[in-house]
Structure formats: structure tokens, C-alpha cells
Design an enzyme around this catalytic site. Structure first.
Site, PDB file in Angstrom:
ATOM      1  N   GLU A  99      50.722  47.034  45.448  1.00  0.00           N
ATOM      2  CA  GLU A  99      51.465  46.536  44.285  1.00  0.00           C
ATOM      3  C   GLU A  99      52.950  46.818  44.363  1.00  0.00           C
ATOM      4  OE1 GLU A  99      48.507  47.698  43.985  1.00  0.00           O
ATOM      5  OE2 GLU A  99      47.438  46.192  42.825  1.00  0.00           O
ATOM      6  N   HIS A 168      41.149  50.906  32.998  1.00  0.00           N
ATOM      7  CA  HIS A 168      41.323  49.461  33.134  1.00  0.00           C
ATOM      8  C   HIS A 168      41.520  48.769  31.799  1.00  0.00           C
ATOM      9  CE1 HIS A 168      39.798  50.406  37.101  1.00  0.00           C
ATOM     10  NE2 HIS A 168      40.109  49.204  37.503  1.00  0.00           N
TER      11      HIS A 168
END
Lengths: 394, 393
Positions: A99, A168
Site C-alpha cells: 500500500e 476491518h
């Protein structure tokens, strides 16, 4: 169930049927609508996003998409389905699981003249790359005194999903909206998704585009106008989804749907809620909220983020500081401060319960109803709140 | 002809009692100097490369004087910044580049202005070589409106066409540089991106993520590690398990280059540029160099290294002295010419410093400008609820 099936067949492209979650939001029940009007276009949020990206990729050669699994996998949530087949490796780029690296690469590409769409599989993973979003993208135009713009879109699902646990499920609206130089957008329905994504891609500034995974499969009617290739929704304007006069409900993303559901229930009791869909978190359309609060004198903010230092906290602060306190035609300015506090605001963070692994349930009707009643009569609820609500308001 | 002149000048000297000869000597024509010399340069260590840059470098007189001018300007500019900082006219961060001039000058000599370059915070030298004037650099350091970023960026955030700063977050510029290279390959314009980082940054994870993607997608990116032996105050042996920074790209070919020799740097960068433009993908270069100042102006630079070490490098490997001696030894220029160049540079830097000291700061009503690009003016909240500021794109 039957209407779900009918519309699934009609739309033809929606592969994912989330039983019990499909809702058609409009002014009447879906079945009645389908009989009366012909033909209504029902588009899922997923397809709306897909179409928006497709059209923008076609319109401007400099636009490209990069992220994990966006190409050959058709997108982790199938949002970019079909795009790689159509545009190829050059414009739809699968990245390794890096990322920080690929977000930086996307920023560099934007600085050098391209218009990247950088997808994070979820915004939870964007924390790995948050330095690139804030320090390399958001601040550069200011630090260079206008010499170096960064036209980039960071998009992906944000906030809660179904039972995916704490790591998450975080909502990043407040974190990103804190930073000047960044625009933060949070669509609710298909029209929002399509119009705002087009605006975000055409915008010459860094835009954080917060989707919601649970909304991807939800279908909404879309007008013909909103199907046009140049349909854009301006960033920075909220929309009043439902007019009302008793209480203002301000929300963004998935919870706009919750607010409309609650409003429907409350309407039967004679309480008319005004529901505002923020659409953009930064720059926030405070004028719309203030105008509404001046009319209703009561405000509830509903979001999927944690209460402390969040979007709702900011809305409350602005309303308290702002013109609506002093300029309201009715008694807001006459009420003593403690009353405004009690009457004022309530952040609902139902997703916290899901993060902890407790079974998700929609807001109990009882608490909405009682809550609204007590807010309107400016008293504290007499019954103890359910443990769910108590735990989430810290 | 020459003997005639010296006879006359000697006679004149005896008559007037003044050293007229000096001026007579300077009037020598250019044909008296050697126009071009080929020098032997140090061999580069290679990683995953069959051949490296050439072992001999050609230097013309013009190039030599130009490199000298560039390096001396950077040197004097950095020393002036040191002075201004100690006078508290410059505040905040100030990371000086003196000692490393050969890197900036050598790299720029090997690429075009249409290529791209991005570096970390020790950026004043590259800001100059990429085309920003000394005046604008010093005014940016002092935070005045005549600065290259109107005083809003400061030491670490200076920009120019195809120069992306100046980046404050250690290592963050490396993925950004690879992204610029991606744009070059996407647009098919045969340009490349030189992405610099230091020995300290070389241990950042995002650099390895970038190496992976750059190699996968064959990005035209030259990764250059300026190894000045200290990351702030930590010597390379204490920070890195492997100090062979040119090998850290693993699957990416690498070169280790003498960063104090401008010709070595130029030849290596030329080699690397050819590698990238041929579509072979990225390449890593390690420039072994040295900084005379501490990490920044708040670091005296002697608690983690000895003064003797600094002195030794200054006397034996100073890039400017090395170039000057080479040119003088080969009769490529005269000492007086160098002196004239020095005087001209000193004047330029002095004037720039004057400007940087006297120019006004940016006006307060421009405080919030440049938040967004291509936007209608917007209102920004000030420090209290009643203060509203305006922001123009």
C-alpha cells in the site's frame, strides 16, 4: 422477496443477491412503483461505480486505475469488473500488496501529469499508506504555493462490513476529513456514487472517496438524467433526502438509509424527520445543516464512526458555534445552554457492536421512537438504555 | 609572441614598480588553454552488471568551467545559508549540502532538463541545478514572498518544472519518484526520473516496495543513494546490516560510484540513463560522498564523528578542489579565471542574501491560498469562531 427476484432478473447484471438487505428507496413501495411507472432503471451502487469509472477512463486518457486485484480478479468486490478486459494492462494495473509503495507511486504519477484512481482494498489498509495520502498528496499544493497540483482519487470501501471484526471495520471519514488540502466524499446511493465519483475523478485535487461494502449490492432507482455521461454531483453540497419539520437527522453513507427507515417509522407517530445526506464530509455543507436546524430545532447525527472526535462531533461543534444558535427564528436562542445540550445530539455508532463480533441488528424501533420523543420533549429518557447504546457512547 | 609580451611586461614592471604582469597574463587567448582532456576515473563496483561506466571521462574546458561554477555556487550558497541561520534570519529546518556538490552537478550534467528529479530534504543543491536562482532559494529559506514557493514551503519544499522537491518524510519520495517514472513510461516520452535518497532512508520499507514494483513494471527510474556515511548521527555500520547500498536493490542492477568526483558521477549517471532509456528497467546507484556540516543546522556534527575525519575529507577529497586542480594541472584554465568566477559567485550570493533579508514576508491574507487547485475562492475558519479567512486557488 418476489420483488427482489423480479428486479434482479430485470437488471440482468447484478450477480450478488444479499437476501434481506435489498431495499428500494423511493417515494413508495417498489412493487407499486414497478406497476405504475415504466421503465425504472435499477442500478446497484457497484454498477454505478463501475459505469462511472468506465466512462471517465474512456473520456480522458490520463485516467487509470491501480490497486490490489483490480485487473484480472475484476476487483476484490467486483467494482472494477470488465475494465481490464476493455482497457488492458496499461490502464488497469494490478499491484503487489504494497500500500505505501503503490499509493506513493500513484501520487507521483499524479504529480507528473496523469490522473490516477488508487484503490485501497479497504480503507483500513490505507493506514499503511496514510503518509502518502496526507503528506505527499494533500499538503503538496499548499507547500509549493500552487506550483504542484495532485489530481488523484483514493477510493475503496470504508467502515463496517458484516462480521469482519475490529481491524476491518473502522470508519476513516474523521481521520481524513481533519486534513486541509484533501476532499473527502462519502456517497450513499447509486446516484451519489456515480455523480460523486465522476466529480472526484475530474477534480484537480486529491479526493478520498469512501464507499461502503454493504452498499455495493444495494439497488436504487436512477433517473435518466443521472445516466448521462456528463452527470456529476458537486463536491461540497449536501442533499435533503426527506423534508421534515420536527427533527433533523444528518448522516452519510449507509446510515442515510437507516435514517430514512427510522423516519418512515416515526412518521406513523406523527414525527416528521428531515433527513440530510451529507454526500461530502470535507468541505462540509454546514449551511444546509444550519438551515435545517433553524427550522426543526433538533439535531441527531448518525454515522458509522466512533463518537469521540468524529464527524458527528464536528457537526455539533459547528452548529453550536454557528449562526443557527443565534439566528433561529424560534426558541433555540432562548433555551438555556443545558437544554440545548440535552436536546441536541446523539451519535450512533452501531457498527461498534459488529466489530466486537456481536450479532448485528438494526436499531431497535423502540429506541428510535423513544429517543425522538424524548429529544422533542427535551427530557432525558426515563428508561435505561439498552446495553448496546450505552457502550457505544463513550 | 609570448616572450615578447613577458619582456615588455617586465620592463613595465620595473618602470612603474607595480605588478602589471598579472593583468597581461590574463589577456591570454583561449587557444592557449587545452580544450579537452580525457581523465582516468575510478572504476565503479558493479552488481548484476556485465559492464559498467567507462573508465575514462572526457572533459572540455567549457564543461569544466561550468561544473566548477555550479559546484562553487552551491558551496557558497550553502555557506551563506549557514551564516544567515546563525544570525537567526533563517529559522526552522536547514540541511546543508556542502561537500556533496559533485553529486548534484554530475547528475545534472548527464540528464536533460526534460527528465525528472526528486530528492529528500537536503535539496538546495538540486533546486539550483534544476534551474532555480540562488536569490529565490535564499528567499525561500528566509520565508519571504520572493522565494520559489512564496515562503510557504521553506528549506524542504522547493519546486521547479520537473523537480518535485524537497520532501520532508524520509523515504516517502522514493515511491513518488517511481510514480513519476510510471508517468514517463505511460506517456511514452522517453524521459526518466532520478529518485534520490540517503543512506539513512535506504532502510525504509517503502523503498523495497518501490524496488519491487519498479523492476516488475520496468520503470525508467534511476534510484540514487547518496551515502554520506551518516544518517543524522548514526554511522552506516550501526544502521544497516548490509552497507552495500548499491546491492540492496537485489534483483535490480547496481553501481557504486565515487561521489566526490564530478566526472565519475556524470559518467555513471549517463550509463544509468542509457540503461533506463533502453527499456531495461530501473537501476540503483550508490554515490559515496560526504557532508561537511552536521545533519542540520542544529547539529554541530562532531559528536558522532571526529573533526580530523572532516578535515581529512576536506583536504584530500573536496570535489571543487579536485576539479580545479585537474584543470589547472592540464592547463585547461588559469587560476585567475577561477578567481574571477569565485568573485562573480560571491557577488551573486551576496546580492541574493541581501534580497532574502530585505524582501517582505508573504502577506497574511495569502495565508490560506493554494489549498485547492482550480476551485472558486472558499472560506476557511480562522483561529476563533468569528475569524474567517479566504482561500484562493
Amino acid at each position: 422477496m418476489a420483488s427482489s427476484l423480479r428486479s434482479f432478473l430485470r437488471s440482468g447484471k447484478n450477480v450478488f443477491l444479499v437476501l434481506g438487505r435489498r431495499r428500494f428507496h423511493g417515494s413508495g413501495s417498489a412493487a407499486v412503483q414497478q406497476e405504475k411507472l415504466f421503465p425504472l432503471l435499477h442500478v446497484t451502487v457497484r454498477d454505478a461505480l463501475n459505469q462511472a469509472m468506465d466512462e471517465e477512463l474512456e473520456r480522458d486518457e490520463r485516467v487509470f486505475l491501480m490497486g490490489e486485484e483490480v485487473a484480472q480478479y475484476d476487483g476484490a468486490y467486483k467494482v472494477s469488473r470488465g475494465l481490464w478486459k476493455k482497457y488492458g494492462d496499461k490502464r488497469i494495473i494490478d499491484t503487489p500488496i504494497s500500500e505505501m509503495g503503490f499509493a506513493g507511486i500513484a501520487v507521483g504519477a499524479a504529480m507528473a501529469g496523469l490522473r490516477p484512481i488508487c484503490e485501497f482494498m479497504t480503507f483500513n489498509f490505507s493506514m499503511q499508506a496514510i503518509d502518502q495520502v496526507i503528506n505527499s498528496a494533500a499538503k503538496t499544493y499548499y507547500m509549493s504555493a500552487g506550483q504542484q497540483p495532485v489530481p488523484i482519487v483514493f477510493r475503496g470501501p470504508n467502515g463496517a462490513s458484516a462480521g469482519v471484526a475490529a481491524q476491518h471495520s473502522q470508519c476513516f471519514a474523521a481521520w481524513y476529513a481533519h486534513c486541509p488540502g484533501l476532499k473527502v466524499v462519502s456517497p450513499w446511493n447509486s446516484e451519489d456514487a456515480r455523480g460523486l465519483l465522476k466529480s472526484a475523478i475530474r477534480d484537480d485535487n486529491p479526493v478520498v472517496f469512501l464507499e461502503n461494502e454493504l452498499m455495493y449490492g444495494v439497488s436504487f432507482e436512477m433517473t435518466e438524467e443521472s445516466q448521462s455521461k456528463d452527470f456529476t454531483i458537486p463536491i461540497g453540497k449536501a442533499k435533503v433526502e426527506r423534508q421534515g419539520s420536527h427533527v433533523t437527522l444528518v448522516s452519510h453513507s449507509r446510515y442515510v438509509g437507516h435514517c430514512l427507515d427510522a423516519a418512515a417509522v416515526l412518521a406513523k407517530e406523527g414525527i416528521e424527520c428531515e433527513v440530510i445526506n451529507l454526500r461530502t464530509i470535507r468541505p462540509m455543507d454546514v449551511e444546509s445543516i444550519e438551515a435545517s436546524v433553524m427550522k426543526t430545532n433538533h439535531l441527531v447525527t448518525v454515522e458509522g464512526g466512533w463518537p469521540q472526535f468524529g464527524v458527528g462531533a464536528e457537526i455539533c461543534a459547528r452548529v453550536m458555534e454557528g449562526d443557527s444558535r443565534t439566528n433561529s427564528p424560534t426558541h433555540l436562542k432562548e433555551t438555556p445552554p443545558c437544554k440545548s445540550r440535552a436536546a441536541g445530539v446523539w451519535n450512533k455508532s452501531g457498527m461498534f457492536s459488529t466489530s466486537k463480533g456481536w450479532p448485528f441488528r438494526a436499531f431497535p424501533q423502540k429506541s428510535w421512537l423513544s429517543l425522538a420523543f424524548h429529544i422533542l420533549s427535551q427530557s432525558a429518557p426515563p428508561f435505561p438504555l439498552e446495553p448496546l447504546e450505552l457502550l457505544t457512547t463513550h | 609572441m609570448k616572450t615578447m609580451l613577458s619582456i615588455i611586461s617586465n620592463a613595465l614592471c620595473r618602470m612603474t614598480g607595480r605588478n602589471v604582469a598579472a593583468r597581461v597574463v590574463v589577456a591570454r587567448s583561449f587557444t592557449d588553454f587545452t580544450p579537452q582532456v580525457t581523465f582516468d576515473i575510478k572504476k565503479c563496483d558493479l552488481h548484476r552488471l556485465e559492464e559498467g561506466p567507462p573508465l575514462r571521462a572526457e572533459l572540455t574546458r567549457e564543461q569544466g568551467l561550468q561544473y566548477y561554477h555550479t559546484m562553487q555556487t552551491v558551496r557558497r550558497m550553502e555557506l551563506k545559508a549557514d551564516q544567515l541561520y546563525k544570525q537567526k534570519i533563517i529559522r526552522g529546518f536547514c540541511h546543508l549540502y556542502d561537500g556533496q556538490e559533485a553529486c548534484a552537478a554530475g547528475i545534472e550534467a548527464a540528464i536533460n532538463l526534460s527528465d525528472h528529479l526528486i530528492t529528500a530534504y537536503r535539496a538546495h543543491g538540486f533546486t539550483y541545478t534544476r534551474g532555480v536562482s540562488v536569490k529565490e532559494i535564499l528567499a525561500e529559506l528566509t520565508g519571504r514572498k520572493g522565494g520559489v514557493a512564496k515562503g510557504k514551503g521553506g528549506s524542504m519544499h522547493m519546486y521547479a518544472p520537473h523537480f518535485y522537491g524537497g520532501n520532508g518524510i524520509v523515504g516517502a519520495q522514493v515511491p513518488v519518484g517511481a510514480g513519476i517514472a510510471l508517468a514517463c513510461s505511460y506517456q511514452g516520452n522517453n524521459q526518466l526520473c532520478v529518485t534520490l535518497y540517503g543512506d539513512g532512508a535506504a532502510n525504509q520499507g517503502q523503498i523495497f516496495e518501490t524496488f519491487n514494483m519498479a523492476a516488475l513494471w520496468k520503470l525508467p527510474c534511476i534510484f540514487i543513494c547518496e551515502n554520506n556515511k551518516y544518517g543524522m548521527g548514526t554511522a552506516v555500520e550501526r544502521a544497516a546490516a548490509s552497507t552495500d547500498y548499491y546491492k540492496r536493490g537485489d534483483f535490480i542492477p547496481g553501481l557504486r560510484v565515487d561521489g566526490m568526483d564530478v566526472l565519475c558521477v556524470r559518467e555513471a549517471t549517463r550509463f544509468a540513463a542509457e540503461h533506463c532509456r533502453a527499456g531495461k528497467g530501473p537501476i540503483v546507484m550508490e554515490l559515496q560522498t560526504y557532508r561537511y556540516h552536521g545533519h542540520s543546522m542544529s547539529d554541530p556534527g562532531v559528536s558522532y564523528r571526529t573533526r580530523e575525519e572532516i578535515q581529512e575529507v576536506r583536504s584530500k577529497s573536496d570535489p571543487i578542489s579536485m576539479l580545479k586542480e585537474r584543470m589547472l594541472a592540464n592547463n585547461m584554465a588559469s587560476a585567475e579565471e577561477f578567481k574571477e568566477i569565485d568573485i562573480a559567485i560571491r557577488k551573486e550570493v551576496e546580492e541574493a542574501a541581501q534580497f532574502a533579508t530585505l524582501d517582505p514576508e508573504p502577506p497574511l491574507d495569502e495565508l490560506c491560498d493554494h489549498i485547492f487547485h482550480n476551485e472558486p475562492p472558499l472560506e476557511v475558519r480562522g483561529t476563533n469562531p468569528w475569524s474567517k479567512l479566504k482561500s484562493v486557488s
